[in-house]
Design a protein around this motif. Sequence first.
Motif, mmCIF file in Angstrom:
data_model
loop_
_atom_site.group_PDB
_atom_site.id
_atom_site.type_symbol
_atom_site.label_atom_id
_atom_site.label_comp_id
_atom_site.label_asym_id
_atom_site.label_seq_id
_atom_site.Cartn_x
_atom_site.Cartn_y
_atom_site.Cartn_z
ATOM 1 N N LEU A 106 0.924 -1.342 -0.216
ATOM 2 C CA LEU A 106 -0.098 -0.076 0.074
ATOM 3 C C LEU A 106 0.744 1.071 -0.010
ATOM 4 C CD1 LEU A 106 -2.977 0.784 0.005
ATOM 5 C CD2 LEU A 106 -3.009 0.891 2.495
ATOM 6 N N ALA A 107 1.862 1.185 0.871
ATOM 7 C CA ALA A 107 2.803 2.403 0.926
ATOM 8 C C ALA A 107 3.355 2.466 -0.596
ATOM 9 C CB ALA A 107 3.755 2.192 2.079
ATOM 10 N N ALA A 108 3.916 1.453 -1.174
ATOM 11 C CA ALA A 108 4.541 1.553 -2.360
ATOM 12 C C ALA A 108 3.564 2.122 -3.252
ATOM 13 C CB ALA A 108 5.144 0.178 -2.702
ATOM 14 N N TYR A 109 2.709 1.755 -3.268
ATOM 15 C CA TYR A 109 1.318 2.291 -4.329
ATOM 16 C C TYR A 109 0.984 3.813 -4.078
ATOM 17 C CZ TYR A 109 -3.014 2.993 -6.617
ATOM 18 O OH TYR A 109 -3.958 3.350 -7.681
ATOM 19 N N LYS A 110 1.136 4.137 -2.833
ATOM 20 C CA LYS A 110 0.680 5.809 -2.528
ATOM 21 C C LYS A 110 1.876 6.346 -2.842
ATOM 22 C CE LYS A 110 -2.873 5.828 0.992
ATOM 23 N NZ LYS A 110 -3.192 5.787 2.429
ATOM 24 N N GLU A 111 3.193 5.939 -2.746
ATOM 25 C CA GLU A 111 3.974 6.483 -3.183
ATOM 26 C C GLU A 111 4.282 7.030 -4.608
ATOM 27 O OE1 GLU A 111 8.144 4.987 -2.066
ATOM 28 O OE2 GLU A 111 9.078 6.492 -3.101
ATOM 29 N N ILE A 112 3.902 5.985 -5.396
ATOM 30 C CA ILE A 112 4.067 6.092 -6.699
ATOM 31 C C ILE A 112 2.771 7.012 -7.388
ATOM 32 C CG2 ILE A 112 3.687 4.992 -9.119
ATOM 33 C CD1 ILE A 112 4.425 2.474 -7.920
ATOM 34 N N GLU A 113 1.793 6.990 -6.694
ATOM 35 C CA GLU A 113 0.372 7.774 -6.885
ATOM 36 C C GLU A 113 0.913 9.146 -6.842
ATOM 37 O OE1 GLU A 113 -2.798 7.532 -4.351
ATOM 38 O OE2 GLU A 113 -4.215 7.208 -6.042
ATOM 39 N N SER A 114 1.318 9.533 -5.578
ATOM 40 C CA SER A 114 1.719 10.926 -5.195
ATOM 41 C C SER A 114 2.737 11.455 -5.979
ATOM 42 C CB SER A 114 2.160 11.081 -3.840
ATOM 43 O OG SER A 114 3.469 10.781 -3.659
ATOM 44 N N LYS A 115 3.503 10.561 -6.657
ATOM 45 C CA LYS A 115 4.605 11.120 -7.635
ATOM 46 C C LYS A 115 4.238 11.576 -8.804
ATOM 47 C CE LYS A 115 8.923 9.041 -6.043
ATOM 48 N NZ LYS A 115 9.805 7.707 -6.332
ATOM 49 N N VAL A 116 2.910 10.451 -9.245
ATOM 50 C CA VAL A 116 2.378 10.660 -10.642
ATOM 51 C C VAL A 116 1.455 11.945 -10.500
ATOM 52 C CG1 VAL A 116 0.802 9.930 -12.344
ATOM 53 C CG2 VAL A 116 2.484 8.233 -11.197
ATOM 54 N N PHE A 117 0.986 12.131 -9.658
ATOM 55 C CA PHE A 117 0.078 13.427 -9.413
ATOM 56 C C PHE A 117 0.936 14.798 -9.316
ATOM 57 C CE2 PHE A 117 -3.071 10.193 -9.048
ATOM 58 C CZ PHE A 117 -4.230 10.739 -10.128
ATOM 59 N N GLN A 118 1.975 14.532 -8.668
ATOM 60 C CA GLN A 118 2.844 15.618 -8.399
ATOM 61 C C GLN A 118 3.469 15.928 -10.124
ATOM 62 O OE1 GLN A 118 3.092 17.358 -5.804
ATOM 63 N NE2 GLN A 118 4.040 18.962 -7.352
ATOM 64 N N ALA A 119 3.895 15.092 -10.655
ATOM 65 C CA ALA A 119 4.588 15.208 -12.064
ATOM 66 C C ALA A 119 3.574 15.785 -12.912
ATOM 67 C CB ALA A 119 4.590 13.878 -12.740
ATOM 68 N N LYS A 120 2.124 15.514 -12.823
ATOM 69 C CA LYS A 120 1.095 15.983 -13.597
ATOM 70 C C LYS A 120 1.085 17.628 -13.220
ATOM 71 C CE LYS A 120 -3.757 15.026 -14.790
ATOM 72 N NZ LYS A 120 -4.408 16.127 -14.271
ATOM 73 N N LYS A 121 0.836 17.709 -12.182
ATOM 74 C CA LYS A 121 0.586 19.199 -11.551
ATOM 75 C C LYS A 121 1.747 19.841 -12.064
ATOM 76 C CE LYS A 121 -0.421 21.287 -7.050
ATOM 77 N NZ LYS A 121 -0.386 21.046 -5.632
ATOM 78 N N ASP A 122 3.143 19.406 -12.119
ATOM 79 C CA ASP A 122 4.125 20.280 -12.329
ATOM 80 C C ASP A 122 4.619 20.175 -13.981
ATOM 81 O OD1 ASP A 122 4.515 20.606 -9.785
ATOM 82 O OD2 ASP A 122 6.298 19.369 -9.445
ATOM 83 N N ARG A 123 3.758 19.569 -14.597
ATOM 84 C CA ARG A 123 3.820 19.496 -16.080
ATOM 85 C C ARG A 123 5.123 18.959 -16.429
ATOM 86 N NH1 ARG A 123 -0.252 23.589 -18.792
ATOM 87 N NH2 ARG A 123 -1.580 23.735 -17.147
ATOM 88 N N TRP A 124 5.703 17.674 -15.858
ATOM 89 C CA TRP A 124 6.822 17.198 -16.420
ATOM 90 C C TRP A 124 6.358 16.240 -17.488
ATOM 91 C CZ3 TRP A 124 8.699 16.080 -11.040
ATOM 92 C CH2 TRP A 124 9.552 17.312 -10.486
ATOM 93 N N TYR A 125 6.426 16.416 -18.801
ATOM 94 C CA TYR A 125 6.082 15.524 -19.859
ATOM 95 C C TYR A 125 7.499 15.001 -20.305
ATOM 96 C CZ TYR A 125 1.971 18.570 -19.461
ATOM 97 O OH TYR A 125 0.900 19.186 -19.069
ATOM 98 N N ASP A 126 8.078 14.122 -19.716
ATOM 99 C CA ASP A 126 9.419 13.388 -20.221
ATOM 100 C C ASP A 126 9.422 12.112 -20.029
ATOM 101 O OD1 ASP A 126 9.209 13.535 -17.435
ATOM 102 O OD2 ASP A 126 11.307 14.448 -17.141
ATOM 103 N N ASP A 127 10.246 11.382 -20.293
ATOM 104 C CA ASP A 127 10.311 10.008 -20.101
ATOM 105 C C ASP A 127 10.278 9.469 -18.552
ATOM 106 O OD1 ASP A 127 10.596 9.276 -22.797
ATOM 107 O OD2 ASP A 127 12.606 9.498 -22.954
ATOM 108 N N GLU A 128 10.749 10.014 -17.835
ATOM 109 C CA GLU A 128 10.643 9.908 -16.355
ATOM 110 C C GLU A 128 9.141 9.676 -15.977
ATOM 111 O OE1 GLU A 128 12.290 11.346 -12.116
ATOM 112 O OE2 GLU A 128 13.255 11.738 -14.028
ATOM 113 N N SER A 129 8.291 10.875 -16.308
ATOM 114 C CA SER A 129 6.991 10.747 -16.020
ATOM 115 C C SER A 129 6.244 9.622 -16.568
ATOM 116 C CB SER A 129 6.355 12.003 -16.611
ATOM 117 O OG SER A 129 7.043 13.173 -15.940
ATOM 118 N N LEU A 130 6.502 9.326 -17.929
ATOM 119 C CA LEU A 130 5.953 8.315 -18.612
ATOM 120 C C LEU A 130 6.166 6.942 -17.807
ATOM 121 C CD1 LEU A 130 4.651 7.885 -21.344
ATOM 122 C CD2 LEU A 130 6.905 7.102 -22.087
#
Lengths: 415, 633
Positions: A28-52
């Motif tokens: 669960l913790a692992a999932y939550k961590e990825i989730e927050s990272k993804v939404f942060q990336a979306k918020k910051d408009r990081w459109y790169d391979d890392e976000s992908l």
Amino acid sequence: MHGVKREKPTAASEEARLARKSKEAVKLAAYKEIESKVFQAKKDRWYDDESLQLTTNILTLNPELYTVWNFRRTILLHIFGTRLPRQASSHDIEGSKDIFSSLRESPSDSPSASSSSAGTKGKEFSSRDVNEAKRSYLETDLELTEHALRAHPKVYWIWNHRLWCLEELPQAGDQDPGLKWKVEMGLVDKMLQLDPRNFHGWDYRRTLTSRVASLMREGESERESSTGIEFPRTLSELAWDPEVKALHLELAKKELDYALRKIESNFSNFSAWHQRSKLLPRVWDARGLDEDGRKQERIKELELVKQAMYTDPSDQSVWIYHSWLIEQVPSRDILEEEIQAIEELLELEPDSKWCMQSLANYKVLLSKFVGSEGGEGVEENLLSSARSHLEKLKDIDPDRRARYQYLLDNLGRGR
Amino acid sequence: MSLEKTHYDVAILSTGLTQSILSAALSKANLSVIHLDNNDYYADQWASLTLSEIDSWARSRYSKTGISHLDISYPSSSSPSPSTPPAPSSDIDEDHSPSSHQQHESPDGPPEEALKLDRHYALSLAPTLLASTGPSIDTLVKSNVASYATFRLLEHTAVFTSPETIERVPSSKEDIFKHKGLGLIDKRKLMRLLAYAASGDWEKPENRGQLEAIPFPRYLSEQHKLPPHLVRAVAYGVSLSSSSEESTLTALARARDHLRSTGRYGNSAYLVGQYGGAGELAQGYCRASAVHGGTFILAHKVKSLQRQGQEEGGEGEVAESVWSIEVQGLEERITANWVVASDEMLDELDDSPQTSRQEPPASDVGGIDVVRGILVLDRPIDFVETATEPESSYRVEAEDEEDGAKAPVKPKTPPETGLLVFPPNSLEEEGVDGGGGHSETIMALMMGEGTFSCPKGQYVFYLQTQIPSQSPRSAKEILSGAIQAILKLAGKSSPADPVPERDGEEENPTSKEEEVIPILQLVYRQKIASDGHTRKDERLFSVPFPPMSTSGPTSKTTPPTLADLPDLSTNQAERLFWQIVGEEQRSISERNASRRKKRRDPSEFQGRGGRGYDDGVQSEEETEEEEGVDFFG
């Protein structure tokens, strides 16, 4: 189990429970961590391979997260629209870090080879390199969605994303431009084999056939593709190139056959009947049938439906298709014939609610014909018989009592 | 040869299917098992044999008890004298004594050509259909033996009607919907009957008495108003009734099982095991037993079986006695607490004085013999092309047209598996080989190369029916009508290469049909011993072949049909198993099962952020909680 003393959970199973809990907590913790990272990336408009890569990670865990599918498309569009052309112009394809290489079966296929040739030949090849790079991205996504669909065949966003990928996918070299759609057809076949009643699959199948059909047309004349009319509506177009039309007719017949086979193996299948209802009138148009010809075709189809009706009168899909057929162009003799057949069935199955419902419906329809052709007594007979069917329905299907009452109240007042 | 240890919990004699299932279950339950067989192949009375093996099996069986009227021939290789002469009347009066077996030994062995492909044959001594649901398949799956074997669906079922026509049996919703020759009203009646059979409403106690009293065909025509061709199809093609007198209760139960099985693995209720079927399964169970520590000795004759007092454990107390077994080629005698043997093997050992002499089987069923036949042909019966659909008063014209247009496109693949049922008295008394008619059902199971039962281009037909033991008719007489019919039906399709276009069947049949001569023809009668397993002595069981149903709703015993055999054998094995490991184990196992049922399926939570199936915790937990035996499905 009564009268048996409940055993205390053993230490071992208690331990196992704890182990499971802690294991779950880690996940669960692992999932939550990825989730927050993804939404942060979306918020910051990081459109790169890392976000992908982040979206890949989270979508593998949870393919139902539609926001992330949307984000993924934004990233891909960004990469295709800005980064790839820039890289291509500086012949820097080799430098692009391909984070998906581990996901693909053959990680080092053509891109590096073609990019080296691009280096020598210059601009002319760079657009090809862009296409190659784009292909490799999109193929990864096709793989990802295929996996996701295996576990979740009824999730809209996955189908949606997959269709987008196919639309975007550039053709490889001098390949047949329709190839990707044909290959895709194989996948849909498989899906519908696993679940012949998955309407996502049927809907997707219709989209694919219309793509295949539009390619037939573009080969002949470019102009018409701009009219925006899609298969199978094209079959109804009178001023269409007869050669293309013949091809489309053949395609439609193949699809009709496919639906029939699915119906034969299990006719309790709304989607398959629906598929026939979508195609049949178009096919009749294309064959240039007059009203009488159409009627004959409808009678043939009614014969098929009758087989299903008698095999299982409690199957709703059959009755709905039946009423669609009847209501296409109601005609007196067909109505009389069908009413008689259903009356016979009702004799065998006196409690069949679908029989009664259809009879009430068709008798009202017939009464209009009779009325307009003079025959007052007959009309009243039909209406009163419809009324008695509805009355009985109120008893045997009390859940829909009010609906039957409503129909009764409006009986004969014109529909 | 000597063994690591000589004392075992259980000694099993014969590797028949029942014994093999039992062996695997006992080994898995941590009992030590030694498993012996006189033969150099597995499965004993259930074996799948090559051509040369079945030839020598047949020759050795002339003198065996239980088998009579055996007749083996290879007509295609001995063309000058097409078939062995009809049975001499001399054996009629002395039918029951073992010496009465007909000795029509064909002078020639199998033909050279066929022997070149000897290993391509897997001819089953116990041909079976495996129902897609039921104890047999459940145990195969649970024990993981299913993964050792491969199966095909039974593709076609048809009922024979004289003369020379076969009618396809519509036995599922799909079949009925697609059936072109069936009238609408008939479709409805048939569906309603099948739905009723599947629902199990008839099982209510208040219905049972009445249903038991009325024969099934009469029930179908009187209460369900089915026309004769559908009565035939349901009674013999769906319920596989062995006679026209079978009770409705029994037949409905079989119809229910049939319907519940349909659809599990495709549009058929039955699987056909490859490489001969039952023999292959027996071998699989033996392998499972060996994996869990069972010891196997094949091709060694068991010389004697005796009771003996425990030597070591004595010390003044009442010595617990054990069974002592002498095996040819083994230095020491083997001892075991329990012995499970086949009836055949025990009969052979009956000379050993210590074995309690077998009384005449207590529940001798008044004598029924199973009549078996194996036929190898160079062509199939073409179930698709040859089958006609019965005429009906309500024929659909429009449909026919459409179908006519589609038909030629259909690619033709020869059928691999098919069941052809000859209802009672469906064969006319033609006087071929002394009469062709038979008052009981004859089943014919066809298996092609795709079942790995025979070389490419050949087809094995297993015939089975029954007859009262006191009947003097020879196996050949009883089956000759069916055999002739099969040969004629097969004559309508050509060998090996694809069938050329055929225009209608109205033409003079003899002009097109070739005479088909079997490569192998083997027929025999097999005495049915008794019902269930028999406890011969303290801790000694004899397993009869074929297994019989003990809990049937009828008092009248009928031999098992092809489709019953695997389930009966599994039940037989399970009963023996609990007797050996003790009934208290059974209740533990049942408790586990019910607990498992209550536990929710982890896949329910999957994909919603819940537990996946892969977290590995579940399985550990299960093994810790569950003790006792968990083998039977």
